[in-house]
Design an enzyme around this catalytic site. Structure first.
Site, mmCIF file in Angstrom:
data_model
loop_
_atom_site.group_PDB
_atom_site.id
_atom_site.type_symbol
_atom_site.label_atom_id
_atom_site.label_comp_id
_atom_site.label_asym_id
_atom_site.label_seq_id
_atom_site.Cartn_x
_atom_site.Cartn_y
_atom_site.Cartn_z
ATOM 1 N N LYS A 162 5.498 0.277 9.223
ATOM 2 C CA LYS A 162 5.316 1.687 9.583
ATOM 3 C C LYS A 162 6.621 2.185 10.199
ATOM 4 C CE LYS A 162 0.789 1.411 8.757
ATOM 5 N NZ LYS A 162 0.174 2.035 7.563
ATOM 6 N N SER A 216 -2.784 6.761 6.023
ATOM 7 C CA SER A 216 -2.194 5.643 6.767
ATOM 8 C C SER A 216 -3.082 5.285 7.956
ATOM 9 C CB SER A 216 -0.791 6.013 7.265
ATOM 10 O OG SER A 216 -0.280 5.007 8.118
ATOM 11 N N SER A 235 0.837 -1.205 0.000
ATOM 12 C CA SER A 235 0.000 0.000 0.000
ATOM 13 C C SER A 235 0.867 1.249 0.000
ATOM 14 C CB SER A 235 -0.914 0.010 1.234
ATOM 15 O OG SER A 235 -0.163 0.318 2.399
ATOM 16 N N SER A 242 0.913 3.672 2.263
ATOM 17 C CA SER A 242 0.939 4.341 3.568
ATOM 18 C C SER A 242 2.320 4.843 3.964
ATOM 19 C CB SER A 242 0.411 3.394 4.652
ATOM 20 O OG SER A 242 1.317 2.333 4.885
#
Length: 267
Positions: free
Chosen positions: A124, A231, A67, A69
Site C-alpha cells: 500500500k 482497497s 490484487s 488495490s
C-alpha cells in the site's frame, strides 16, 4: 512455510555438510575416491543458497502484485522489486531491525506483513507517519489539518478478475509534495463501516458515515491503496507497526500480460 525460513534451513543443511566434509570426512576418504554425491551437491548449492539468502534478506526482494488495490500505480501481475535496506537492516524471520537507516515517508509505496495475518505480504502507500492526525472526509484527505491537493485527471476504466468492468474517476493527489494517481468510484462509499475490524489501538480512530479520523500511534504507519474504493487498508484493519515493514517498492521488472510496463519505476 515462509520462503526465508526455507532458505535458512537449506543454508544450514548444505553448510553443515560442507563443514563436515572439510574437517572430518575428507581426511578419512582414501586417495582417489570421489566425494559422495550428497557432499558434492551440498558444496555446489551452498554458495548459491548463501548468495540468494543475503540478497533477499538484506538487499532486494521480488514481489508479485496479487490484487487491484494499487491501480493505477500497480497492476495485477506486475512483478516488482522491493528495497529491503532503505528502512534499515532487519534480521530474517524475526524482522528485528539492527541497523537504522531511513524512516518511511508519506507517499512511499511500501511492502509489509499484513497485521491480521503476518504470513501474508501486503503493498500500500504510506499516508500517515507516527503522530499524524488523518481525516478522510468525502473522499478527500486531510493531514494535520491541511487538505491534500486532489485534481481531476480524467476517467479510468479497468476489468476485475471476475471480468467485471469498472468505471472510476482518476485524480492526481499531492501528498506532502509527492504527486501520484488515485482512483475514486463515485458509486462507492468512502468506507464500509460494517467491514471495520476491531484492530489493535482502535481507540485511535473514530468512524462516521461522513469521515474517518485517526491519530497514528508511535512506530506505526497508516496505509491506503491508490484504488481508494477497492482497497482494504488501514481504514479497516488499522496501523502497520514498524516491526512488520518489509521494504520500499521501487521497480517493475516484469508483467507477462502488459510488457509495456516492464522497466517502470514506482512512484
Amino acid at each position: 512455510m515462509p520462503f526465508a525460513l526455507i532458505l535458512i534451513l537449506l543454508l544450514l543443511l548444505t553448510g553443515s555438510i560442507w563443514l563436515l566434509d572439510r574437517f572430518m570426512l575428507r581426511a578419512k576418504r582414501p586417495a582417489g575416491v570421489n566425494e559422495p554425491w550428497w557432499v558434492e551437491y551440498a558444496k555446489s548449492f551452498f554458495p548459491v543458497i548463501l548468495a540468494v539468502f543475503l540478497l533477499r534478506s538484506f538487499l532486494i526482494e521480488p514481489f508479485k502484485i496479487p490484487s487491484g488495490s494499487m491501480i493505477p500505480t500497480l497492476h495485477v501481475g506486475d512483478f516488482i522489486l522491493v528495497n529491503r535496506y532503505t528502512y534499515g537492516l532487519r534480521l530474517p524471520i524475526v524482522n528485528k531491525k539492527f541497523v537504522e537507516i531511513n524512516q518511511p515517508q508519506r507517499g512511499d509505496v511500501m511492502v509489509f506483513h499484513y497485521p491480521e495475518d503476518p504470513s501474508v505480504d501486503y503493498i500500500k502507500r504510506v499516508i500517515g507517519v507516527p503522530g499524524d492526525v488523518l481525516v478522510y472526509r468525502n473522499k478527500r484527505l486531510w493531514i494535520n489539518g491541511t487538505e491534500q491537493v486532489l485534481q481531476r485527471d480524467g476517467d479510468y476504466n479497468y476489468v476485475e478478475s471476475e471480468l467485471r468492468f469498472l468505471h472510476t474517476e482518476r485524480y492526481k493527489e499531492n501528498l506532502d509534495g509527492h504527486s501520484h494517481a488515485v482512483l475514486l468510484n463515485p458509486e462507492m462509499p468512502q468506507v464500509h463501516l460494517a467491514n471495520v475490524a476491531n484492530f489493535p489501538q482502535h481507540e485511535q480512530c473514530s468512524y462516521t458515515e461522513e469521515e474517518v479520523r485517526c491519530t497514528v500511534p508511535p512506530a506505526s504507519y497508516f496505509m491506503m491503496g491508490d484504488n481508494r474504493d477497492n482497497s482494504r487498508d488501514s481504514r479497516y484493519w488499522g496501523f502497520v507497526p514498524d516491526e512488520m515493514i518489509v521494504g520500499k517498492a521501487f521497480f517493475i521488472w516484469m508483467n507477462f500480460g502488459e510488457l509495456d510496463r516492464v522497466g517502470l519505476s514506482i512512484k
